[in-house]
Design a protein around this motif. Structure first.
Motif, PDB file in Angstrom:
ATOM      1  N   GLY A  63       6.452  -4.792  -1.601  1.00 37.98           N
ATOM      2  CA  GLY A  63       7.531  -4.318  -0.719  1.00 37.98           C
ATOM      3  C   GLY A  63       6.986  -3.551   0.471  1.00 37.98           C
ATOM      4  N   ARG A  64       7.492  -3.897   1.645  1.00 33.74           N
ATOM      5  CA  ARG A  64       6.989  -3.283   2.886  1.00 33.74           C
ATOM      6  C   ARG A  64       7.799  -2.052   3.294  1.00 33.74           C
ATOM      7  NH1 ARG A  64       2.862  -6.516   1.689  1.00 33.74           N
ATOM      8  NH2 ARG A  64       2.286  -8.066   3.236  1.00 33.74           N
ATOM      9  N   PHE A  69       5.950  -1.823  -3.926  1.00 34.11           N
ATOM     10  CA  PHE A  69       6.243  -2.348  -5.269  1.00 34.11           C
ATOM     11  C   PHE A  69       6.306  -3.883  -5.226  1.00 34.11           C
ATOM     12  CE2 PHE A  69       8.793  -3.372  -8.979  1.00 34.11           C
ATOM     13  CZ  PHE A  69       8.209  -2.548  -9.930  1.00 34.11           C
ATOM     14  N   LYS A  74      10.205  -6.862  -9.058  1.00 37.80           N
ATOM     15  CA  LYS A  74      11.514  -6.221  -8.828  1.00 37.80           C
ATOM     16  C   LYS A  74      12.644  -7.217  -9.101  1.00 37.80           C
ATOM     17  CE  LYS A  74      12.397  -3.221  -5.415  1.00 37.80           C
ATOM     18  NZ  LYS A  74      12.620  -2.712  -4.052  1.00 37.80           N
ATOM     19  N   ASN A  91      17.282  -3.313   3.540  1.00 36.74           N
ATOM     20  CA  ASN A  91      17.031  -1.980   4.086  1.00 36.74           C
ATOM     21  C   ASN A  91      16.473  -2.080   5.505  1.00 36.74           C
ATOM     22  OD1 ASN A  91      16.402   0.699   4.536  1.00 36.74           O
ATOM     23  ND2 ASN A  91      15.589   1.027   2.475  1.00 36.74           N
ATOM     24  N   SER A  95      13.712   4.856   9.327  1.00 39.09           N
ATOM     25  CA  SER A  95      13.760   6.182   9.957  1.00 39.09           C
ATOM     26  C   SER A  95      12.485   6.985   9.778  1.00 39.09           C
ATOM     27  CB  SER A  95      14.920   6.987   9.382  1.00 39.09           C
ATOM     28  OG  SER A  95      16.114   6.266   9.472  1.00 39.09           O
ATOM     29  N   GLU A 183      16.474   5.816   1.709  1.00 47.44           N
ATOM     30  CA  GLU A 183      16.152   5.835   0.276  1.00 47.44           C
ATOM     31  C   GLU A 183      17.181   4.942  -0.405  1.00 47.44           C
ATOM     32  OE1 GLU A 183      15.904   6.718  -3.829  1.00 47.44           O
ATOM     33  OE2 GLU A 183      17.700   7.009  -2.630  1.00 47.44           O
ATOM     34  N   GLU A 184      16.709   4.059  -1.279  1.00 44.07           N
ATOM     35  CA  GLU A 184      17.574   2.965  -1.732  1.00 44.07           C
ATOM     36  C   GLU A 184      18.901   3.392  -2.358  1.00 44.07           C
ATOM     37  OE1 GLU A 184      15.033   0.592  -4.166  1.00 44.07           O
ATOM     38  OE2 GLU A 184      14.775   2.127  -5.696  1.00 44.07           O
ATOM     39  N   ASN A 218      15.775  -4.648  -0.736  1.00 48.22           N
ATOM     40  CA  ASN A 218      14.482  -5.002  -0.131  1.00 48.22           C
ATOM     41  C   ASN A 218      14.471  -4.664   1.346  1.00 48.22           C
ATOM     42  OD1 ASN A 218      13.800  -7.787  -2.270  1.00 48.22           O
ATOM     43  ND2 ASN A 218      12.434  -6.056  -1.921  1.00 48.22           N
ATOM     44  N   ASN A 219      13.291  -4.371   1.802  1.00 46.17           N
ATOM     45  CA  ASN A 219      13.056  -4.047   3.204  1.00 46.17           C
ATOM     46  C   ASN A 219      13.110  -5.308   4.088  1.00 46.17           C
ATOM     47  OD1 ASN A 219      10.371  -4.079   5.126  1.00 46.17           O
ATOM     48  ND2 ASN A 219      11.537  -2.204   5.326  1.00 46.17           N
ATOM     49  N   LEU A 413      12.430  10.976  -3.632  1.00 47.40           N
ATOM     50  CA  LEU A 413      11.073  11.312  -3.202  1.00 47.40           C
ATOM     51  C   LEU A 413      11.013  12.023  -1.856  1.00 47.40           C
ATOM     52  CD1 LEU A 413       9.104   8.140  -4.333  1.00 47.40           C
ATOM     53  CD2 LEU A 413       8.892  10.455  -5.244  1.00 47.40           C
TER      54      LEU A 413
END
Ligand SMILES: Cc1cc2nc3c(=O)[nH]c(=O)nc-3n(C[C@H](O)[C@H](O)[C@H](O)COP(=O)(O)O)c2cc1C
Ligand code: SF4
Length: 450
Positions: A63-64, A69, A74, A91, A95, A183-184, A218-219, A413
């Protein structure tokens, strides 16, 4: 090692005015990968395509969005037994200070993202997806909406796409300028119309996400990598870059370099090559001093390597020659994150740079958890006091103690995102902080303050 003949994938044809249209994308072979995947039947028992999940696992795509991950893993964690609808949340909040790649993909290559979204949705048996896009992205949003309109008109979104019998709807959703909505779980709360508060995990979104249903988050760059994986084959794609660090990475280089910008390349590249060869070296003929390798929340690297140890306990002496991949940076006690490389030259005052960072994170704390809400405020006050020349003996110990108590004690986080830079700045550039406390000013003559 710079791979000289590497042909960009995500940024292929980027920056060409009008290059973002469906017509141009299809001229380059666009949507062939999605056609191939949508021709694959889903497993009736799970309503997904296990073979495609395996393919993505085999590609080693990570994941970027920051955590790196593994994407295939996932997708395999999604609760496929649940009777509820599944969702995809893309996503595009982007930011993290220093990060500016997703906005360029959405602006210049939006159909590659839409194609990746289709591949993900069909593979995971999803009918409805959302692109959560940062509120400040106005031009980007317009490009996304235009591309989606083109895709709907062409029948690439909507009902019975490519004759598969399946429906795929995608809805753009604009954020309102809160960092925490990247944040997801904060993103999903905001998507549902609530305040963008992160939630405790587990349950992870793959089990209980949007509207308490299984959700893949996902990004943008992660999803935009999927057409390349399908076209090239997972095996070949996995061989781009060092082992386990596959595919191209988009390094967002900012700060004191002659040619800041976005550079897509395999992760063989070292920091020194990236700065000196790709970005034309440090500006004003000065030397590199400190570099944040993966977005402002990642621990800073000290270019001369002095003053700290790698996780294997060895002294690092040459951080400038470090390879810019996930595993190598992790071993050096930092992280690749979103690959936003922030470069500071020798005239940078590290106290001022840290003050800049802690102000941002304190402002962006959502306030749910005491260690983050109060801790980030204390950090801002302490670093600010030092910065204003009013530091007291013991302030550095207090700083490290506060930062140490924030990590791992909160819902999300963000607390770690401020604790990690504080720990790294103060530990690796201790002499600068001590000098500032003792003398009330920077030890750098004529410093650049941020
Ligand atoms: C405070 C915070 C901010 C985040 N901001 C972003 C962001 O702007 N964009 C993003 O893609 N991921 C962001 N993430 C990571 C997401 O939570 C999530 O891991 C990511 O979207 C998953 O996508 P990926 O697996 O494709 O990387 C952030 C995480 C944290 C803790
Ligand atoms: S860690 Fe900070 S940002 Fe994350 S939920 Fe807690 S208070 Fe909010």
């Amino acid at each position: 090692m710079i791979v000289k003949d590497f042909k960009p994938v995500l940024f292929d044809g980027a920056y060409v005015k009008g290059g973002w249209t469906l017509e141009n994308y299809e001229k380059k072979g666009g949507y062939q990968a999605a056609r191939k995947v949508l021709a694959m039947p889903r497993d009736p028992a799970t309503n997904n395509i296990p073979a495609m999940i395996e393919e993505v696992k085999k590609s080693n795509l990570r994941g970027r969005g920051g955590a790196g991950f593994p994407t295939g893993m996932k997708w395999s964690f999604v609760d496929y037994k649940s009777k509820k609808n599944r969702y995809l949340a893309v996503n595009c909040d982007e930011s993290e200070p220093g990060t500016c790649k997703d906005r360029v993909v959405v602006t210049y290559n939006p159909h590659m993202l839409i194609e990746g979204i289709l591949i993900c949705m069909h593979t995971c048996g999803i009918e409805n997806g959302y692109v959560y896009i940062r509120g400040e992205f106005c031009v980007e949003f317009q490009h996304l909406v235009n591309a989606m309109a083109e895709a709907y008109k062409a029948g690439y979104l909507g009902k019975n796409v490519f004759g598969s019998g399946h429906t795929f709807h995608v809805t753009p959703h604009r954020g309102a300028g809160a960092y925490i909505c990247g944040e997801e779980t904060g993103l999903l709360s905001s998507l549902e119309g609530d305040r963008g508060y992160p939630k405790v995990k587990p349950p992870f979104p793959a089990v209980e996400g949007a509207w308490r249903s299984p959700t893949v988050v996902n990004n943008v760059q992660t999803l935009s990598s999927l057409p390349g994986i399908v076209n090239m084959g997972a095996e070949a794609w996995s061989k781009i870059g060092p082992e386990r660090n596959s595919g191209s990475m988009v390094y967002c280089v900012s700060g004191h370099v002659n040619k800041p910008g976005l550079y897509e390349m395999p992760m063989h590249v070292t920091l020194k090559e990236l700065i000196e060869e790709v970005c034309g070296g440090i500006s004003d003929g000065l030397k590199a001093k400190a570099i944040i390798p993966g977005g402002s929340s990642m621990p800073v690297l000290r270019v001369d390597g002095k003053g700290y140890k790698a996780s294997n306990g060895k002294d690092l002496t040459d951080d400038y020659n470090i390879r810019m991949d996930y595993d190598t940076l992790k071993n050096a006690n930092t992280l690749l994150g979103s690959a936003a490389v922030i470069v500071m030259h020798e005239k940078t005052c590290m106290v001022s740079a840290l003050y800049n960072l802690v102000r941002f994170y304190h402002h962006e704390s959502c306030g749910q958890c005491t260690p983050c809400r109060e801790g980030s405020g204390w950090l801002e006050k302490l670093v600010g006091r030092i910065y204003r020349g009013k530091g007291k003996p013991g302030d550095l110990e207090t700083l490290l103690s506060v930062a140490g108590q924030m990590s791992g004690t909160t819902i999300c986080l963000l607390a770690d995102s401020v604790a990690m830079p504080v720990g790294a700045f103060v530990t690796k550039f201790r002499e600068e902080f001590e000098h500032y406390v003792q003398h009330g000013k920077s030890m750098i003559a004529d410093p650049i303050k941020l």
